[in-house]
Structures are given as structure tokens and as C-alpha cells.
Motif scaffolding. Structure first.
Motif, short mmCIF file in Angstrom:
data_model
loop_
_atom_site.label_atom_id
_atom_site.label_comp_id
_atom_site.label_asym_id
_atom_site.label_seq_id
_atom_site.Cartn_x
_atom_site.Cartn_y
_atom_site.Cartn_z
N SER A 170 0.69 -1.23 -0.11
CA SER A 170 -0.09 0.12 0.02
C SER A 170 0.71 1.32 0.03
O SER A 170 1.89 1.28 0.39
CB SER A 170 -0.93 0.01 1.11
N PRO A 171 0.31 2.31 -0.60
CA PRO A 171 1.03 3.68 -0.38
C PRO A 171 1.48 4.03 1.08
O PRO A 171 0.97 3.72 2.06
CB PRO A 171 0.25 4.43 -1.37
N ASP A 172 2.34 4.91 0.98
CA ASP A 172 2.68 5.65 2.39
C ASP A 172 1.66 6.56 2.84
O ASP A 172 0.81 7.09 2.18
CB ASP A 172 4.02 6.57 2.36
N GLY A 173 1.48 6.62 4.23
CA GLY A 173 0.63 7.47 4.98
C GLY A 173 1.54 8.67 5.55
O GLY A 173 2.15 8.33 6.27
N ALA A 233 9.11 6.03 0.12
CA ALA A 233 9.80 7.06 0.62
C ALA A 233 10.31 6.62 2.40
O ALA A 233 11.33 6.75 2.55
CB ALA A 233 9.43 8.46 0.77
N PHE A 234 9.12 6.10 2.90
CA PHE A 234 9.29 5.77 4.49
C PHE A 234 10.33 4.47 4.31
O PHE A 234 11.19 4.50 5.20
CB PHE A 234 7.95 5.42 4.96
N LEU A 235 9.97 3.58 3.46
CA LEU A 235 10.90 2.17 3.52
C LEU A 235 12.23 2.79 2.82
O LEU A 235 13.33 2.06 3.27
CB LEU A 235 10.21 1.05 2.58
N GLN A 236 12.39 3.35 2.03
CA GLN A 236 13.71 3.84 1.52
C GLN A 236 14.58 4.71 2.37
O GLN A 236 15.62 4.18 2.60
CB GLN A 236 13.35 4.94 0.24
#
Length: 211
Positions: free
Chosen positions: A68-71, A103-106
């Protein structure tokens, strides 16, 4: 072991079917983000409990499999969990199977020294999990792991919870805002007036020294 692999493959297949079904839905509402901050916090709490249970400390890792996309509303909680993992020397490996990069996981993998992979072909997802993420930390120095092309370091503003490229930062608590505010909503510090972009040329000229 064969039963363990078959169970893992079955769960991965169910995950991919649900993710594909969610992506094909043509509903008006946006796809909700996963609670990444809560997952990281629970994993770190479990790791700390293992650390304190005995003298032998393992080499823990966290693997995030997200579709899922970032929140953006989770930015503060996610970054706190990332810095906590960095301080505990716990790498965060990330496998993102969504349409765009996370972006969070990167940032999580970059800051903690983990591995970020976005598989190009989901048919080989099991190979990625067994060859890249199942490798122990000692063996990773002897193999060539996939490296991301870049890391998205954009932050989310504290006022509207949206991802921004440029913004205003509180000099006291480092809160980020997309627009200028008279007062910081986090720490209560009073800001100065924002400089106008249409400054007169007379204000920009340096005063000539008196002779």
C-alpha cells in the motif's frame, strides 16, 4: 521444512491476490495506507524484550513487506521508529510491491543499513525473499546486494500531513510546515515575520560608508 515453504508460498500468494484486487478497484476513495509505524514499534518492542531476556544477543532484523502507499500522517511516528532501530543497531529490510516507491521504506533501509528492493517482476518474489532478505548480516558483506537508484528524503508537513519539497522548519523543535505560521503548533514558539519576495531595491543596496 517443505511444509514451512508451502505455507509461506500460500501466504504470499494470498497477499499478492489481495493487493492485485485492491489495485484494480475503481472506487472513488483513495487506497488506505498500512499502519507501518505500529508494525515497526511492535517489532522493536519484541526485539528489546529478546535483548533483555538473556546474555546472548542475536542479530535481529526487521523485514517490511508493503504493497500500500505511504501514509504522510504517520511521518513522525515512522521516523521515531526508524531512529530507534538505528540506535539499537537493527537493520530494516524493505520489500515494496506497490506501483510506486515508498519514501518511508527507502529512508528506513538507508538510515539503518538495511536493503531496499522493489521487485520488477512479482513472479520472482519468493526468490528475492530467500536470496536477498534471508541472507544473514555476516554473509551480506560477501555478496552483491541490489542497491536502489536513489532515496526519497522528502518529509511530511506537520500541519496538513502532506509530502512537501520545500517548507518552513521550527528552529526549536524542528517541526516542518508547508506554510508560514506565526506560532509553532508543536512547541509553541513564536516565529518572526516572513520576508517578502518583493523587496524594494533600496533595501537591498548597501549603505555607502561615510567619508
Amino acid at each position: 521444512m517443505p511444509s514451512l515453504y508451502s505455507n509461506l508460498l500460500q501466504k504470499l500468494e494470498e497477499f499478492m491476490i489481495k493487493d492485485e484486487k485492491l489495485g484494480k478497484e475503481q472506487s472513488q476513495r483513495a487506497i488506505k495506507s498500512s499502519l507501518l509505524s505500529g508494525s515497526l514499534s511492535m517489532a522493536l518492542c519484541y526485539i528489546q524484550r529478546v535483548f533483555r531476556s538473556g546474555p546472548l544477543h542475536p542479530q535481529p532484523r526487521i523485514l517490511c513487506l508493503q504493497g500500500s502507499p505511504d501514509g504522510p500522517e504517520q511521518y513522525v511516528a515512522v521516523m521515531n521508529a526508524i531512529f530507534s532501530a538505528q540506535r539499537s543497531m537493527v537493520p530494516i529490510d524493505s520489500c515494496y510491491v506497490g506501483a510506486h516507491n515508498s519514501a518511508f521504506l527507502q529512508q528506513a533501509s538507508y538510515i539503518t543499513g538495511g536493503v531496499y528492493v522493489k521487485p520488477q517482476h512479482l513472479d520472482g518474489l519468493f526468490q528475492y525473499l530467500t536470496t536477498v532478505f534471508a541472507t544473514d548480516l555476516h554473509s551480506r558483506s560477501f555478496i552483491q546486494l541490489p542497491r536502489p537508484a536513489g532515496v526519497d528524503f522528502r518529509a511530511s508537513c506537520f500541519c496538513h500531513k502532506t509530502t512537501i519539497d520545500m517548507g518552513y522548519i521550527c528552529s526549536v523543535c524542528l517541526s516542518i510546515f508547508c506554510n508560514h505560521h506565526k506560532k509553532c503548533s508543536t512547541c509553541g514558539s513564536v516565529f518572526g515575520q516572513a520576508q517578502s519576495d518583493t523587496s524594494s531595491t533600496s533595501d537591498l543596496k548597501r549603505k555607502a560608508p561615510e567619508t
